[in-house]
Design a protein around this motif. Structure first.
Motif, PDB file in Angstrom:
ATOM      1  N   VAL A  32       0.844  -1.189   0.000  1.00 19.52           N
ATOM      2  CA  VAL A  32       0.000   0.000   0.000  1.00 19.52           C
ATOM      3  C   VAL A  32       0.884   1.244   0.000  1.00 19.52           C
ATOM      4  CG1 VAL A  32      -1.818   1.266   1.193  1.00 19.52           C
ATOM      5  CG2 VAL A  32      -1.794  -1.240   1.247  1.00 19.52           C
ATOM      6  N   THR A  33       0.619   2.125  -0.944  1.00 20.65           N
ATOM      7  CA  THR A  33       1.369   3.372  -1.072  1.00 20.65           C
ATOM      8  C   THR A  33       0.373   4.526  -1.060  1.00 20.65           C
ATOM      9  OG1 THR A  33       2.878   2.181  -2.549  1.00 20.65           O
ATOM     10  CG2 THR A  33       3.107   4.567  -2.476  1.00 20.65           C
ATOM     11  N   VAL A  34       0.762   5.591  -0.390  1.00 19.54           N
ATOM     12  CA  VAL A  34      -0.092   6.778  -0.363  1.00 19.54           C
ATOM     13  C   VAL A  34       0.681   7.942  -0.967  1.00 19.54           C
ATOM     14  CG1 VAL A  34      -1.215   8.451   1.147  1.00 19.54           C
ATOM     15  CG2 VAL A  34      -1.388   6.011   1.650  1.00 19.54           C
ATOM     16  N   VAL A  35       0.071   8.603  -1.911  1.00 16.75           N
ATOM     17  CA  VAL A  35       0.712   9.769  -2.540  1.00 16.75           C
ATOM     18  C   VAL A  35      -0.060  11.013  -2.140  1.00 16.75           C
ATOM     19  CG1 VAL A  35       1.147  10.913  -4.744  1.00 16.75           C
ATOM     20  CG2 VAL A  35       1.663   8.478  -4.480  1.00 16.75           C
ATOM     21  N   VAL A  55      -4.478   6.718  -2.827  1.00 16.26           N
ATOM     22  CA  VAL A  55      -4.042   5.467  -2.200  1.00 16.26           C
ATOM     23  C   VAL A  55      -3.907   4.406  -3.286  1.00 16.26           C
ATOM     24  CG1 VAL A  55      -4.548   3.723  -0.445  1.00 16.26           C
ATOM     25  CG2 VAL A  55      -5.265   6.107  -0.079  1.00 16.26           C
ATOM     26  N   ILE A  56      -2.763   3.719  -3.272  1.00 16.60           N
ATOM     27  CA  ILE A  56      -2.480   2.689  -4.273  1.00 16.60           C
ATOM     28  C   ILE A  56      -2.302   1.354  -3.555  1.00 16.60           C
ATOM     29  CG2 ILE A  56      -0.856   1.916  -6.061  1.00 16.60           C
ATOM     30  CD1 ILE A  56      -0.590   5.489  -5.224  1.00 16.60           C
ATOM     31  N   GLU A  57      -3.047   0.368  -3.958  1.00 18.05           N
ATOM     32  CA  GLU A  57      -2.877  -0.981  -3.398  1.00 18.05           C
ATOM     33  C   GLU A  57      -2.427  -1.898  -4.516  1.00 18.05           C
ATOM     34  OE1 GLU A  57      -5.964  -2.506  -0.781  1.00 18.05           O
ATOM     35  OE2 GLU A  57      -6.632  -0.446  -0.421  1.00 18.05           O
ATOM     36  N   GLY A  58      -1.229  -2.468  -4.341  1.00 18.68           N
ATOM     37  CA  GLY A  58      -0.654  -3.277  -5.418  1.00 18.68           C
ATOM     38  C   GLY A  58      -0.423  -2.399  -6.627  1.00 18.68           C
ATOM     39  N   GLY A 425       1.790   1.160 -10.155  1.00 19.99           N
ATOM     40  CA  GLY A 425       1.958   1.263  -8.706  1.00 19.99           C
ATOM     41  C   GLY A 425       3.396   1.265  -8.234  1.00 19.99           C
ATOM     42  N   GLN A 426       4.344   1.211  -9.162  1.00 18.94           N
ATOM     43  CA  GLN A 426       5.748   1.188  -8.760  1.00 18.94           C
ATOM     44  C   GLN A 426       6.429   2.498  -9.149  1.00 18.94           C
ATOM     45  OE1 GLN A 426       6.792  -2.612 -10.750  1.00 18.94           O
ATOM     46  NE2 GLN A 426       7.294  -3.286  -8.680  1.00 18.94           N
ATOM     47  N   VAL A 427       7.254   2.982  -8.236  1.00 14.93           N
ATOM     48  CA  VAL A 427       7.933   4.256  -8.503  1.00 14.93           C
ATOM     49  C   VAL A 427       9.088   4.012  -9.461  1.00 14.93           C
ATOM     50  CG1 VAL A 427       9.228   6.165  -7.507  1.00 14.93           C
ATOM     51  CG2 VAL A 427       7.311   5.147  -6.245  1.00 14.93           C
ATOM     52  N   PHE A 428       9.054   4.727 -10.592  1.00 13.96           N
ATOM     53  CA  PHE A 428      10.122   4.599 -11.589  1.00 13.96           C
ATOM     54  C   PHE A 428      11.056   5.807 -11.542  1.00 13.96           C
ATOM     55  CE2 PHE A 428      11.633   5.740 -15.884  1.00 13.96           C
ATOM     56  CZ  PHE A 428      12.420   4.630 -16.149  1.00 13.96           C
ATOM     57  N   LYS A 429      10.494   6.981 -11.180  1.00  9.98           N
ATOM     58  CA  LYS A 429      11.309   8.204 -11.138  1.00  9.98           C
ATOM     59  C   LYS A 429      10.887   9.001  -9.919  1.00  9.98           C
ATOM     60  CE  LYS A 429      12.936  11.822 -14.271  1.00  9.98           C
ATOM     61  NZ  LYS A 429      12.696  12.552 -15.527  1.00  9.98           N
ATOM     62  N   ARG A 430      11.865   9.522  -9.201  1.00  2.19           N
ATOM     63  CA  ARG A 430      11.584  10.259  -7.978  1.00  2.19           C
ATOM     64  C   ARG A 430      12.582  11.405  -7.881  1.00  2.19           C
ATOM     65  NH1 ARG A 430      10.231   6.686  -2.727  1.00  2.19           N
ATOM     66  NH2 ARG A 430       9.130   8.303  -1.611  1.00  2.19           N
ATOM     67  N   LEU A 439      13.134  -2.510 -10.153  1.00  2.00           N
ATOM     68  CA  LEU A 439      12.172  -2.871 -11.193  1.00  2.00           C
ATOM     69  C   LEU A 439      12.798  -3.763 -12.272  1.00  2.00           C
ATOM     70  CD1 LEU A 439      10.483   0.616 -11.626  1.00  2.00           C
ATOM     71  CD2 LEU A 439       9.958  -1.166  -9.982  1.00  2.00           C
ATOM     72  N   LEU A 440      14.094  -4.073 -12.089  1.00  2.74           N
ATOM     73  CA  LEU A 440      14.750  -4.973 -13.040  1.00  2.74           C
ATOM     74  C   LEU A 440      14.816  -6.351 -12.398  1.00  2.74           C
ATOM     75  CD1 LEU A 440      17.578  -2.530 -14.109  1.00  2.74           C
ATOM     76  CD2 LEU A 440      15.594  -3.188 -15.468  1.00  2.74           C
ATOM     77  N   HIS A 441      14.420  -7.361 -13.136  1.00  5.78           N
ATOM     78  CA  HIS A 441      14.293  -8.692 -12.552  1.00  5.78           C
ATOM     79  C   HIS A 441      14.969  -9.727 -13.437  1.00  5.78           C
ATOM     80  CE1 HIS A 441      11.429  -7.075  -9.693  1.00  5.78           C
ATOM     81  NE2 HIS A 441      10.867  -6.435 -10.692  1.00  5.78           N
TER      82      HIS A 441
END
Ligand SMILES: [Zn+2]
Length: 451
Positions: A32-35, A55-58, A425-430, A439-441
């Motif tokens: 869970v992420t909150v922006v 609010v972001i879930e997953g 839902g994933q942060v790529f740039k901040r 994010l690389l797998h």
């Protein structure tokens, strides 16, 4: 959905009825992420709201509002000094080709010979990172990608090998004999050298087969050459494309370069017309009436591209399309490179920066910022046919959004300074810096069968 994909793959790879174990897709993490957004822009309404909590879930948005409940243990991201808006859409680009002044002399036939499919796939992966960093979370990738580089790029991103925009691939462009090329007899004989770029389909049977081939190999849109050759496609041919593509859930995008071709494409009712240079105000009027999208590929006049007369014409045509209320997308055809592509500081411009620089044309055409932003977002999502799951910042949608320092509704150039990017839902740039490490797998974390 997954089952259907597994079954179709089973057939595609020739296993027939042999049993195949379904590999379960790992359950998406319910992180869970909150922006906290200082300003949230709604491009549909052309309005913004202050101090909104998302609010972001997953990978999806679960709540948006002034009084959204912040779940315990959530990660909070403070964007209170920034303006948050949906990610951007380039509705016409080519991620897997880069034609160059040297050594090809800008003749992209030669690029096809000099750059292999694997090299172009790696270019596409690099371009995907550059585009995402500039805030582009969806790209319509409409041909000239060797043998399905565009589909491979989509799959790599969907499967979770690497972050990138959602790619809407077309596979090779389908055209009457020759496609956009003027091949030599030698090229035609050695079909494998240059022909992967186009599929020849002249008869009705060939049209059906070509559409099915592209759908089978993963195309999400069918791209055709309406009038690249004098024989072109008739209204009936294009209706056949539309009905056959619909069987695979795809729409038809037509490259148009002549007034007659434009009229035939409009009469056939294809979904989207690519390139605006052959369109008259009368065409614009009809497109607006019929709800046909336009990806006019509006090249700016810069030190690295274009000419003043060509730019004037591009600006006038974009303006006419806007005045006639055509469904405008933001589109570029940004698929070339030369050594003048540098900013005032002498630094290389990224593929994303070169793409957003097409704003120059929109400003010269005096399109209001709110309308330009709508083209870059909501109309783009609709043209890409993903609006049911991506675009609007509201509960249930994928969490794809960006943040910039200014407010693009007031000054559209604010989009040049993307500080924050979230995709799925994933942060790529901040803080203006790409953070793709996590994010690389080393494998397909979202499942090997995800297309
Ligand atoms: Zn193009």
């Amino acid at each position: 959905m997954i089952t259907r994909v597994v079954l179709s793959l089973t057939v595609a790879i020739g296993l027939g009825t042999a049993p195949i174990a379904q590999v379960p897709t790992p359950a998406s993490p319910r992180k869970v992420t909150v922006v906290r957004a200082g300003v949230l822009v709604d491009p549909d309404a052309g309005a913004s709201t202050r101090n909104v909590v998302i609010v972001i879930e997953g990978d999806r948005i679960s709540q948006v509002g002034l009084d959204a409940k912040i779940p315990a243990g959530a990660e909070v991201i403070d964007l209170s000094k920034l303006t948050v808006l949906p990610g951007l859409v380039d509705a016409h680009t080519h991620m897997g080709i880069t034609y160059k002044e040297f050594p090809e002399n800008n003749i992209y036939y030669l690029t096809y010979i000099l750059d292999s499919t694997p090299l172009r796939a790696i270019q596409a992966a690099s371009n995907a990172l550059q585009m995402l960093s500039s805030g582009f979370t969806v790209v319509r990738d409409v041909g000239n990608n060797a043998l399905y580089v565009d589909v491979a790029l989509r799959m790599a991103i969907e499967q979770g090998w690497m972050p990138g925009p959602t790619v809407i691939p077309s596979g090779p462009i389908i055209g009457g004999m020759g496609g956009q090329f003027s091949p030599t007899p030698e090229m035609y004989q050695q079909h494998s050298i240059v022909y992967p770029e186009y599929i020849d389909a002249d008869t009705r049977d060939e049209i059906i087969k070509a559409v099915r081939q592209n759908l089978l190999f993963g195309a999400k849109v069918i791209k055709i050459c309406v009038d690249c050759k004098p024989w072109g496609y008739s209204v009936d041919d294009m209706k056949l494309f539309v009905s056959e593509a619909a069987k695979g859930g795809a729409k038809v995008d037509g490259h148009v370069q002549t007034p007659d071709g434009a009229q035939r494409a409009i009469d056939a009712g294809i979904y989207i017309i690519s390139h605006g240079r052959a369109l008259s105000p009368e065409h614009h009027k009809q497109m607006a009436q019929k709800g046909i999208y336009l990806a006019s590929t509006d090249t700016p006049f810069t030190a690295y591209r274009g000419s003043e007369p060509a730019f004037k014409d591009t600006v006038a045509k974009l303006r006419s399309a806007h005045e006639h209320k055509v469904l405008l997308t933001f589109s570029t055809d940004m698929d070339y490179w030369n050594d003048r592509m540098k900013n005032e500081k002498g630094e290389w411009m990224s593929r994303g920066e070169l793409t957003i620089n097409f704003l120059q044309t929109w400003k010269a055409a005096k399109i209001p910022a709110a309308d330009t932003l709508r083209a870059l977002t909501m109309t783009g999502y609709k043209a890409a046919d993903v609006i049911h799951e991506r675009g609007p910042i509201k509960p249930g949608m994928y969490a794809d959004f960006i943040a910039v320092t200014g407010n693009p509704l007031e000054e559209i150039d604010a989009l040049r300074d993307v500080q924050f990017v979230m995709k799925n839902g994933q942060v790529f740039k901040r803080d203006g810096v790409m953070v793709p490490e996590k994010l690389l797998h080393p494998g397909p974390i979202n499942g090997w069968n995800r297309r």
